[in-house]
Enzyme design. Structure first.
Site, PDB file in Angstrom:
ATOM      1  N   SER A 152       3.221  30.927  10.551  1.00 53.85           N
ATOM      2  CA  SER A 152       3.810  29.833  11.348  1.00 53.85           C
ATOM      3  C   SER A 152       4.045  28.556  10.551  1.00 53.85           C
ATOM      4  CB  SER A 152       2.894  29.501  12.529  1.00 53.85           C
ATOM      5  OG  SER A 152       2.702  30.621  13.337  1.00 53.85           O
ATOM      6  N   CYS A 176     -13.119  32.122  30.059  1.00 54.66           N
ATOM      7  CA  CYS A 176     -12.222  31.673  31.136  1.00 54.66           C
ATOM      8  C   CYS A 176     -12.670  32.153  32.526  1.00 54.66           C
ATOM      9  CB  CYS A 176     -10.792  32.107  30.845  1.00 54.66           C
ATOM     10  SG  CYS A 176     -10.633  33.830  30.372  1.00 54.66           S
ATOM     11  N   LYS A 212     -20.521  38.095  29.719  1.00 58.57           N
ATOM     12  CA  LYS A 212     -20.351  36.651  29.463  1.00 58.57           C
ATOM     13  C   LYS A 212     -20.701  35.845  30.708  1.00 58.57           C
ATOM     14  CE  LYS A 212     -16.860  37.336  25.910  1.00 58.57           C
ATOM     15  NZ  LYS A 212     -15.425  37.443  25.604  1.00 58.57           N
ATOM     16  N   HIS A 254      -6.157  33.864  36.676  1.00 53.10           N
ATOM     17  CA  HIS A 254      -7.149  34.877  37.053  1.00 53.10           C
ATOM     18  C   HIS A 254      -7.568  34.675  38.516  1.00 53.10           C
ATOM     19  CE1 HIS A 254      -7.382  35.931  32.936  1.00 53.10           C
ATOM     20  NE2 HIS A 254      -8.597  35.527  32.626  1.00 53.10           N
ATOM     21  N   GLN A 267      -6.212  30.395  33.898  1.00 55.41           N
ATOM     22  CA  GLN A 267      -7.226  30.542  32.828  1.00 55.41           C
ATOM     23  C   GLN A 267      -6.772  29.950  31.509  1.00 55.41           C
ATOM     24  OE1 GLN A 267      -5.100  32.959  33.337  1.00 55.41           O
ATOM     25  NE2 GLN A 267      -4.599  33.597  31.259  1.00 55.41           N
TER      26      GLN A 267
HETATM   27  N1  LIG Z   1      -5.610  33.332  26.649  1.00 51.61           N
HETATM   28  C1  LIG Z   1      -6.576  32.905  27.426  1.00 51.61           C
HETATM   29  O1  LIG Z   1      -6.443  32.894  28.657  1.00 51.61           O
HETATM   30  C2  LIG Z   1      -7.876  32.390  26.854  1.00 51.61           C
HETATM   31  C3  LIG Z   1      -8.766  31.790  27.742  1.00 51.61           C
HETATM   32  C4  LIG Z   1      -9.967  31.287  27.248  1.00 51.61           C
HETATM   33  C5  LIG Z   1     -10.270  31.408  25.915  1.00 51.61           C
HETATM   34  N2  LIG Z   1      -9.401  32.042  25.069  1.00 51.61           N
HETATM   35  C6  LIG Z   1      -9.776  32.118  23.652  1.00 51.61           C
HETATM   36  O2  LIG Z   1      -8.982  31.179  22.941  1.00 51.61           O
HETATM   37  C7  LIG Z   1      -8.689  31.684  21.639  1.00 51.61           C
HETATM   38  C8  LIG Z   1      -7.169  31.742  21.455  1.00 51.61           C
HETATM   39  O3  LIG Z   1      -6.640  32.668  22.394  1.00 51.61           O
HETATM   40  P1  LIG Z   1      -5.074  32.804  22.709  1.00 51.61           P
HETATM   41  O4  LIG Z   1      -5.035  33.583  23.967  1.00 51.61           O
HETATM   42  O5  LIG Z   1      -4.405  31.495  22.634  1.00 51.61           O
HETATM   43  O6  LIG Z   1      -4.596  33.736  21.476  1.00 51.61           O
HETATM   44  P2  LIG Z   1      -3.114  33.906  20.862  1.00 51.61           P
HETATM   45  O7  LIG Z   1      -2.081  33.556  21.861  1.00 51.61           O
HETATM   46  O8  LIG Z   1      -3.108  35.270  20.274  1.00 51.61           O
HETATM   47  O9  LIG Z   1      -3.075  32.811  19.691  1.00 51.61           O
HETATM   48  C9  LIG Z   1      -3.838  32.975  18.500  1.00 51.61           C
HETATM   49  C10 LIG Z   1      -3.657  31.767  17.592  1.00 51.61           C
HETATM   50  O10 LIG Z   1      -4.439  31.994  16.400  1.00 51.61           O
HETATM   51  C11 LIG Z   1      -3.603  31.778  15.259  1.00 51.61           C
HETATM   52  N3  LIG Z   1      -3.996  32.561  14.104  1.00 51.61           N
HETATM   53  C12 LIG Z   1      -3.896  33.904  13.928  1.00 51.61           C
HETATM   54  N4  LIG Z   1      -4.313  34.252  12.686  1.00 51.61           N
HETATM   55  C13 LIG Z   1      -4.682  33.092  12.068  1.00 51.61           C
HETATM   56  C14 LIG Z   1      -5.190  32.766  10.779  1.00 51.61           C
HETATM   57  N5  LIG Z   1      -5.433  33.707   9.866  1.00 51.61           N
HETATM   58  N6  LIG Z   1      -5.442  31.459  10.489  1.00 51.61           N
HETATM   59  C15 LIG Z   1      -5.219  30.497  11.404  1.00 51.61           C
HETATM   60  N7  LIG Z   1      -4.737  30.731  12.652  1.00 51.61           N
HETATM   61  C16 LIG Z   1      -4.475  32.020  12.980  1.00 51.61           C
HETATM   62  C17 LIG Z   1      -2.227  32.198  15.733  1.00 51.61           C
HETATM   63  O11 LIG Z   1      -1.262  31.663  14.842  1.00 51.61           O
HETATM   64  P3  LIG Z   1       0.110  32.452  14.500  1.00 51.61           P
HETATM   65  O12 LIG Z   1       1.031  32.207  15.657  1.00 51.61           O
HETATM   66  O13 LIG Z   1       0.543  31.778  13.233  1.00 51.61           O
HETATM   67  O14 LIG Z   1      -0.258  33.890  14.325  1.00 51.61           O
HETATM   68  C18 LIG Z   1      -2.211  31.574  17.121  1.00 51.61           C
HETATM   69  O15 LIG Z   1      -1.926  30.205  17.019  1.00 51.61           O
HETATM   70  C19 LIG Z   1      -9.382  33.041  21.529  1.00 51.61           C
HETATM   71  O16 LIG Z   1     -10.647  32.888  20.943  1.00 51.61           O
HETATM   72  C20 LIG Z   1      -9.532  33.465  22.982  1.00 51.61           C
HETATM   73  O17 LIG Z   1     -10.594  34.354  23.188  1.00 51.61           O
HETATM   74  C21 LIG Z   1      -8.203  32.526  25.505  1.00 51.61           C
END
Ligand SMILES: NC(=O)c1ccc[n+]([C@@H]2O[C@H](COP(=O)([O-])OP(=O)(O)OC[C@H]3O[C@@H](n4cnc5c(N)ncnc54)[C@H](OP(=O)(O)O)[C@@H]3O)[C@@H](O)[C@H]2O)c1
Length: 340
Positions: free
Chosen positions: A41, A129, A214, A243, A323
């Site tokens: 990115s 979440c 969790k 959710h 969430q």
């Molecule tokens: N989605 C939910 O509802 C939710 C709710 C609560 C908590 N969470 C937690 O929040 C966190 C993010 O979840 P998400 O759902 O937003 O995931 P996601 O949409 O898959 O986004 C992942 C992010 O991590 C980045 N990333 C991947 N590989 C990387 C690297 N090597 N170095 C630095 N950045 C990197 C990605 O960047 P690129 O675009 O460059 O790959 C992207 O910005 C997770 O720990 C998840 O468990 C998620």
């Protein structure tokens, strides 16, 4: 007013992009914003307060000069990079599971345990979440009668698996609309459209998944209730965002339905939508289609648990919440606001 240099690690993901919007909406005093993601990115841009901000590759050196780092990457990346942010002098609010159960790390829902922020040593964790969505309405009822047991079933949206989960469900819906073969699932264990998947995370020896445990483990830490008993079943459903959860609570003391209704109606972060007589289903009870892209946990279907032999000690309800917002980004920005 003092302004802060704020970084988002994982700025391009489902949670990271929402964090950027929440910083703007909640008028967080950002002096400078740094957007960090993978090398894939780097060089792309995202808009913040009407200006394009260039995304940088996340490296330990990228945290130099940051006051606050919001973590929105997976567990492995959080563990690998966020200690460098603390070393650089920043305070981290992390969304991953990596540090949540570390006794040195507060796990915070501001409506419940904002005071725990005071003992942080550089990292504060944002809870899971589904845990946030269940606990925000459980807490005001706990304050009336002391909760001792929770039986919960979750109905978790595809976007809980991040941007790839959302994209996979959208592609499946589109393929179904065109009467084409459903593409092979990658983000989920099976096809999600027209289906339900009763597994989120890996199984333990008892047959519970990591997501289900969790709620017990994080719930005990957040509410300071080490003996809290929880039985949870987590299910992925073909909903894009928000959710839903069925929550049955057993209390130490008596609680009337009227007391429960009153406590929920006045509780921060909660919206009571519970009108069996309402003409429209949208006013009768919460549904994920109505609770997407807003910050409150909507609660309805409030009733006595008729299976509880102690009639005055069991309450059951249905709740829905976004969430990506309250379950992640909004809660994290609320924590960051406690720090400033
Ligand atoms: N989605 C939910 O509802 C939710 C709710 C609560 C908590 N969470 C937690 O929040 C966190 C993010 O979840 P998400 O759902 O937003 O995931 P996601 O949409 O898959 O986004 C992942 C992010 O991590 C980045 N990333 C991947 N590989 C990387 C690297 N090597 N170095 C630095 N950045 C990197 C990605 O960047 P690129 O675009 O460059 O790959 C992207 O910005 C997770 O720990 C998840 O468990 C998620």
């Amino acid at each position: 007013m003092k302004e802060y240099t704020v970084a988002i690690l994982g700025a391009t993901g489902a949670v990271g992009t929402q964090m950027l919007a929440c910083l703007e909406e909640q008028e967080f005093p950002v002096g400078k914003i740094k957007l960090l993601a993978s090398a894939r990115s780097a060089g792309k841009t995202l808009s913040f307060r009407g200006e394009e901000v260039v995304i940088e590759e996340a490296t330990p050196a990228a945290f130099e000069g940051c006051d606050i780092v919001l973590g929105a990457a997976d567990d492995a990346i959080a563990k690998q990079l966020l200690p460098a942010a603390v070393e650089a002098g920043a305070t981290v609010v992390d969304n991953s599971h990596a540090f949540r159960m570390d006794p040195e790390v507060p796990l915070v829902i501001p409506e419940i345990n904002a005071d725990d922020v005071s003992w942080h040593k550089g990292i504060i964790s944002n809870p899971n979440c589904a845990t946030i969505i269940a606990l925000v309405p459980t807490w005001p009822l706990h304050k009336v009668a002391g909760v001792k047991r929770m039986i919960v079933s979750t109905y978790q949206a595809a976007s809980g698996a991040g941007a790839p989960g959302m994209a996979e469900l959208e592609a499946q819906i589109a393929a179904m609309g065109r009467e084409e073969a459903i593409p092979e699932p990658k983000a989920f264990a099976a096809q999600l459209v027209s289906n339900l998947i009763p597994q989120i995370g890996g199984f333990d020896d008892e047959g519970y998944t990591s997501e289900e445990m969790k709620l017990q483990n994080e719930g005990r830490k957040i509410m300071h209730l080490p003996e809290l008993a929880v039985c949870c079943t987590c299910v992925r459903v073909p909903v894009l965002r928000s959710h839903s959860e069925s929550v049955t609570l057993e209390f130490e003391g008596d609680i009337t339905l009227e007391e429960a209704r009153e406590a929920l109606a006045g509780a921060p972060g909660v919206k009571l939508v519970d009108d069996r007589g309402a003409e429209s289903a949208h006013d009768r009870f919460p549904m994920p289609i109505d609770t997407s892209d807003q910050d409150l946990i909507w609660v309805g279907r409030l009733r006595r648990d008729i299976s509880n032999p102690e009639a005055a000690r069991g309450i059951t309800f249905w709740c829905c919440g976004d969430q990506i917002r309250k379950g992640a980004a909004t809660n994290a920005v609320q924590i960051a606001k406690l720090l400033v």
